[in-house]
Design a protein around this motif. Structure first.
Motif, PDB file in Angstrom:
ATOM      1  N   ASP A  89      16.767 -40.062   7.387  1.00 13.08           N
ATOM      2  CA  ASP A  89      16.623 -40.024   8.840  1.00 13.08           C
ATOM      3  C   ASP A  89      15.192 -40.312   9.286  1.00 13.08           C
ATOM      4  OD1 ASP A  89      18.853 -37.256   8.719  1.00 13.08           O
ATOM      5  OD2 ASP A  89      19.351 -39.279   9.430  1.00 13.08           O
ATOM      6  N   THR A  90      14.284 -40.440   8.343  1.00  9.03           N
ATOM      7  CA  THR A  90      12.893 -40.741   8.668  1.00  9.03           C
ATOM      8  C   THR A  90      12.791 -42.096   9.358  1.00  9.03           C
ATOM      9  OG1 THR A  90      11.997 -39.414   6.863  1.00  9.03           O
ATOM     10  CG2 THR A  90      10.615 -41.204   7.701  1.00  9.03           C
ATOM     11  N   ALA A  91      12.204 -42.112  10.553  1.00  9.19           N
ATOM     12  CA  ALA A  91      12.100 -43.337  11.335  1.00  9.19           C
ATOM     13  C   ALA A  91      11.347 -43.051  12.624  1.00  9.19           C
ATOM     14  CB  ALA A  91      13.494 -43.876  11.679  1.00  9.19           C
ATOM     15  N   VAL A  92      10.997 -44.115  13.321  1.00 11.60           N
ATOM     16  CA  VAL A  92      10.547 -43.987  14.707  1.00 11.60           C
ATOM     17  C   VAL A  92      11.797 -44.039  15.578  1.00 11.60           C
ATOM     18  CG1 VAL A  92       9.182 -44.977  16.560  1.00 11.60           C
ATOM     19  CG2 VAL A  92       8.323 -45.042  14.209  1.00 11.60           C
ATOM     20  N   TYR A  93      11.959 -43.050  16.422  1.00  8.02           N
ATOM     21  CA  TYR A  93      13.124 -42.960  17.296  1.00  8.02           C
ATOM     22  C   TYR A  93      12.745 -43.418  18.703  1.00  8.02           C
ATOM     23  CZ  TYR A  93      15.810 -40.532  13.738  1.00  8.02           C
ATOM     24  OH  TYR A  93      16.504 -40.213  12.583  1.00  8.02           O
ATOM     25  N   TYR A  94      13.554 -44.304  19.246  1.00 12.26           N
ATOM     26  CA  TYR A  94      13.335 -44.847  20.575  1.00 12.26           C
ATOM     27  C   TYR A  94      14.500 -44.493  21.489  1.00 12.26           C
ATOM     28  CZ  TYR A  94      10.087 -47.952  18.087  1.00 12.26           C
ATOM     29  OH  TYR A  94       9.066 -48.455  17.319  1.00 12.26           O
ATOM     30  N   CYS A  95      14.185 -44.142  22.733  1.00 12.91           N
ATOM     31  CA  CYS A  95      15.256 -44.010  23.708  1.00 12.91           C
ATOM     32  C   CYS A  95      15.242 -45.251  24.606  1.00 12.91           C
ATOM     33  CB  CYS A  95      15.139 -42.737  24.521  1.00 12.91           C
ATOM     34  SG  CYS A  95      13.620 -42.510  25.454  1.00 12.91           S
ATOM     35  N   ALA A  96      16.417 -45.578  25.094  1.00 10.53           N
ATOM     36  CA  ALA A  96      16.576 -46.789  25.885  1.00 10.53           C
ATOM     37  C   ALA A  96      17.621 -46.547  26.965  1.00 10.53           C
ATOM     38  CB  ALA A  96      17.009 -47.950  24.985  1.00 10.53           C
ATOM     39  N   ALA A  97      17.487 -47.257  28.085  1.00  6.20           N
ATOM     40  CA  ALA A  97      18.407 -47.095  29.204  1.00  6.20           C
ATOM     41  C   ALA A  97      18.932 -48.453  29.648  1.00  6.20           C
ATOM     42  CB  ALA A  97      17.714 -46.399  30.380  1.00  6.20           C
ATOM     43  N   THR A  98      20.167 -48.423  30.123  1.00  9.46           N
ATOM     44  CA  THR A  98      20.759 -49.641  30.671  1.00  9.46           C
ATOM     45  C   THR A  98      20.367 -49.797  32.132  1.00  9.46           C
ATOM     46  OG1 THR A  98      22.717 -48.446  31.429  1.00  9.46           O
ATOM     47  CG2 THR A  98      22.799 -49.369  29.206  1.00  9.46           C
ATOM     48  N   ARG A  99      20.715 -50.932  32.700  1.00  9.74           N
ATOM     49  CA  ARG A  99      20.629 -51.067  34.139  1.00  9.74           C
ATOM     50  C   ARG A  99      21.664 -50.141  34.776  1.00  9.74           C
ATOM     51  NH1 ARG A  99      20.174 -57.640  35.051  1.00  9.74           N
ATOM     52  NH2 ARG A  99      18.352 -57.942  33.705  1.00  9.74           N
ATOM     53  N   PRO A 100      21.453 -49.734  36.030  1.00  8.05           N
ATOM     54  CA  PRO A 100      22.351 -48.743  36.639  1.00  8.05           C
ATOM     55  C   PRO A 100      23.816 -49.152  36.672  1.00  8.05           C
ATOM     56  CG  PRO A 100      20.342 -48.912  37.905  1.00  8.05           C
ATOM     57  CD  PRO A 100      20.284 -50.009  36.868  1.00  8.05           C
ATOM     58  N   GLU A 101      24.100 -50.463  36.741  1.00  8.25           N
ATOM     59  CA  GLU A 101      25.504 -50.839  36.873  1.00  8.25           C
ATOM     60  C   GLU A 101      26.273 -50.838  35.560  1.00  8.25           C
ATOM     61  OE1 GLU A 101      22.845 -52.598  37.648  1.00  8.25           O
ATOM     62  OE2 GLU A 101      23.048 -54.741  37.219  1.00  8.25           O
ATOM     63  N   TYR A 102      25.574 -50.610  34.458  1.00  2.00           N
ATOM     64  CA  TYR A 102      26.220 -50.606  33.152  1.00  2.00           C
ATOM     65  C   TYR A 102      26.314 -49.180  32.643  1.00  2.00           C
ATOM     66  CZ  TYR A 102      25.209 -55.567  33.398  1.00  2.00           C
ATOM     67  OH  TYR A 102      25.137 -56.871  33.785  1.00  2.00           O
ATOM     68  N   GLY A 103      27.523 -48.634  32.601  1.00  3.18           N
ATOM     69  CA  GLY A 103      27.687 -47.219  32.280  1.00  3.18           C
ATOM     70  C   GLY A 103      28.292 -46.921  30.935  1.00  3.18           C
TER      71      GLY A 103
END
Length: 125
Positions: A89-103
């Motif tokens: 599980d060792t890694a750099v973890y990134y969070c990401a978000a979609t555009r608002p219209e993609y749910g």
């Protein structure tokens, strides 16, 4: 839209960590958020995703049963609870978000338009 990831650190195998991702700057909270990770020398891979409502989740097979993704009532803070960690599980973890219209709870990086800076998780054996 800006994303700020935090919570990484050094933990022994079998231990737990909780990552947080705060999303700001959007006009509303109707976006999905995912966590990806990238280990040294490897490609970025999907970890988990949560829909804008929090009602839908998606996990990579490698983390099912060990990780849990949630978002708070304001929908702008997304957490990744990681239990029973292994050196893999060792890694750099990134969070990401979609555009608002993609749910949807998409498992591919191209679906996400906004990315945080990453937080390093190191699991020792």
């Amino acid at each position: 839209v800006q994303l700020q990831a935090s919570g990484g650190g050094l933990v022994q195998a079998g231990g737990s960590l909780r990552l947080s991702c705060v999303v700001s700057g959007g006009t509303n909270s109707d976006y999905s958020v995912a966590w990806f990770r990238q280990a040294p020398g490897k490609e970025r891979e999907f970890v988990a995703a949560i829909s804008w409502s929090g009602g839908g989740t998606n996990y990579a097979d490698s983390v099912k049963g060990r990780f849990a993704i949630t978002r708070d009532n304001t929908k702008d803070t997304i957490k990744l609870q990681m239990n029973n960690l292994t050196p893999e599980d060792t890694a750099v973890y990134y969070c990401a978000a979609t555009r608002p219209e993609y749910g949807g709870t998409y498992a591919y990086a191209a679906a996400y338009d906004y990315w945080g800076q990453g937080t390093l998780v190191t699991v020792s054996s």
